[in-house]
Scaffold this active site. Structure first.
Site, PDB file in Angstrom:
ATOM      1  N   VAL A 222      -0.531  16.081  47.679  1.00 50.13           N
ATOM      2  CA  VAL A 222       0.592  16.289  48.600  1.00 50.13           C
ATOM      3  C   VAL A 222       0.929  14.989  49.330  1.00 50.13           C
ATOM      4  O   VAL A 222       2.083  14.576  49.417  1.00 50.13           O
ATOM      5  CB  VAL A 222       0.267  17.426  49.588  1.00 50.13           C
ATOM      6  N   GLY A 223      -0.101  14.342  49.876  1.00 52.06           N
ATOM      7  CA  GLY A 223       0.125  13.069  50.541  1.00 52.06           C
ATOM      8  C   GLY A 223       0.657  12.015  49.591  1.00 52.06           C
ATOM      9  O   GLY A 223       1.549  11.231  49.949  1.00 52.06           O
ATOM     10  N   GLU A 261      -0.242   3.401  61.882  1.00 52.86           N
ATOM     11  CA  GLU A 261      -1.084   3.343  63.085  1.00 52.86           C
ATOM     12  C   GLU A 261      -2.482   3.696  62.622  1.00 52.86           C
ATOM     13  O   GLU A 261      -2.759   4.847  62.297  1.00 52.86           O
ATOM     14  CB  GLU A 261      -0.546   4.316  64.142  1.00 52.86           C
TER      15      GLU A 261
END
Length: 488
Positions: A222-223, A261
């Site tokens: 999915v990522g 980040e």
């Protein structure tokens, strides 16, 4: 699925193209304070990613969302109001699923992140999306030039587990303010916290279908699909530096705009003229905040060599007063780690540090039930050792002696990371001079708090690319178009 599982799964559904949907597959969410299953979320697969991206693409290309700033401000106002109205439900969910203490939900775990939405709603009402460059003369003619700031497109936003609301809103609010459409995926450890945002958007705002899509999944594919999808224009990710490297490489295939980040190994420098009690308190209670699961926490404590043992005694004394346990108890200061896997990682790092020569002053043990780990102080730490270089993400503080100011700066900068840091000293100018020599994106001087919706947050080096929050957080989601016309 049992009746209870079905009830929980229905309560927290995926948001795709304006609809709250099930998938027929479930993802279990644990309460880290007990280790027991807390609830279930529908699990997305690649098909759901494709549907969500297609919806976001249509909403960007076929509606006026990207160009109607007044409407976007209205929708962000609505979202802020709805989040405040559902505050107690979100608080209970955050305590149970994230393991955050009740006190922390009144700050960076919930209430402060909600104010990020307020900040961007207000900023949008005054932000100028056009910059006039004036006229120039070219071959005897006047040419007027200007810059228009346009929404960057479809955003794939991937958040980590440790502060799910902070990480979601720091991506969602500015991207929506900029006019982007979004596919947001929460962490597999905290799926319900992120899906709750989608539910509130669907039920309580006028945000059009497809503008925001919210997924949950533990499937690595999915990522991968989100970061490589040809219809995604921007990828924003919060998580570990190793995964950030993979995402940056994956997104390069289509030259997506990427900002990251990532991890941190921040140092707090205690100068020889500092208030040692204040510095010890800051370092002690910072590292056990959310059980040390914060990328910007100061995990290395640098002290003058002659004061090393004195500081060890002060920190150990503070750790003895840290109350851990039920996150619902207002007296609890430290909650659990997110999972047994994370606790094993932390424990392994501590054990290897002791084997490598560090002194275990206090802690270094698992606490039950749930995934608690004792506040841990390691002294006489070699600045080049694993425990001084690797991100632990647990309540573990490494105490490192230094010889003089230059040595302290060298040790603080001796890291692949550059996210945050701190300095303590009675001479303000000396302390600020030290701060300016540390290569990090944020820095605290004598306990100063830099963290708020209007302040850019991000890192140098392998702590990331780009900034979240503040005006620059909006501009990360904009593209610049320079235009010129010949004047009559």
């Amino acid at each position: 699925m049992s009746t209870q599982e079905q009830a929980v799964a229905v309560a927290r559904r995926l948001l795709i193209d304006g609809q709250l949907v099930e998938t027929g597959r479930t993802l279990a969410s644990l309460d880290p304070a007990t280790g027991e299953i807390y609830g279930y979320a529908p699990e997305a697969g690649v098909a759901e990613v494709d549907a969500a991206v297609a919806a976001a693409r249509r909403a960007f290309d076929e509606t006026d969302w990207a160009t109607n700033a007044e409407f976007r401000a209205h929708c962000l106002d609505q979202l802020h109001t709805a989040l405040r109205a559902n505050l107690e439900e979100l608080r209970a969910l955050t305590i149970a699923e994230v393991g955050a203490t009740k006190a922390l939900t009144h700050a960076n775990q919930l209430e402060t992140p909600i104010e990020i939405v307020r900040y961007y709603a207000d900023l949008l009402k005054s932000y100028d999306f056009t910059e006039d460059l004036g006229n120039i003369e070219v071959r005897g003619q006047q040419h007027h030039r200007w810059v228009e700031k346009e929404a960057a497109g479809v955003v794939a936003a991937i958040a980590a587990y440790n502060y799910p609301h902070q990480l979601a809103f720091a991506k969602l609010a500015p991207s929506l303010a900029a006019g982007c459409t979004v596919v947001l995926k929460g962490a597999p450890d905290t799926p319900l916290a992120t899906l709750a945002i989608g539910e509130i958007i669907a039920n309580h705002t006028d945000i059009p279908a497809g503008v925001v899509n919210v997924l949950a999944s533990s499937d690595i594919e999915v990522g991968k699909r989100m970061t490589t999808h040809p219809e995604v224009d921007v990828v924003t990710f919060t998580g570990s530096t190793p995964v950030g490297r993979q995402i940056m490489a994956a997104a390069s295939g289509t030259l997506k705009k990427v900002f990251l980040e990532l991890g941190g190994k921040s140092a707090a420098i205690v100068l020889d003229d500092a208030d040692f009690s204040l510095a010890a308190m800051f370092a002690s209670f910072s590292i056990v905040t959310h059980a040390g699961q914060g990328c910007a926490l100061t995990t290395r404590l640098l002290v003058p060599r002659k004061d090393h043992d004195r500081m060890a005694e002060l920190v150990a004394g503070n750790f003895a007063h840290v109350k851990h346990g039920d996150p619902n108890d207002p007296a609890t200061y430290m909650g659990p780690l997110i999972s047994e896997q994370q606790r094993e990682k932390v424990d392994g790092l501590v054990k290897r540090a002791v084997e490598a020569g560090a002194t275990l002053v206090t802690g270094g043990e698992k606490l039950n039930p749930g995934f608690f780990y004792a506040p841990t102080l390691l002294a006489n730490v070699d600045p080049d050792s694993e425990i001084a270089q690797e991100e632990v993400f647990g309540p573990v503080l490494a105490l490192i002696p230094y010889d003089d100011d230059d040595d302290a700066v060298r040790i603080a900068n001796n890291s692949i990371y550059g996210l945050s840091g701190a300095v303590f000293g009675a001479d303000s100018e000396r302390a600020k001079a030290i701060a300016r020599r540390i290569r990090t994106g944020t820095f605290s001087i004598n306990g100063g708090n830099y963290f708020s919706p209007d302040a850019p947050f991000g890192g140098y080096k392998q702590s990331g690319i780009g900034r979240e929050m503040g005006r620059v957080g909006l501009e990360e989601f904009l593209q610049l178009k320079t235009l010129a016309e010949v004047l009559p």
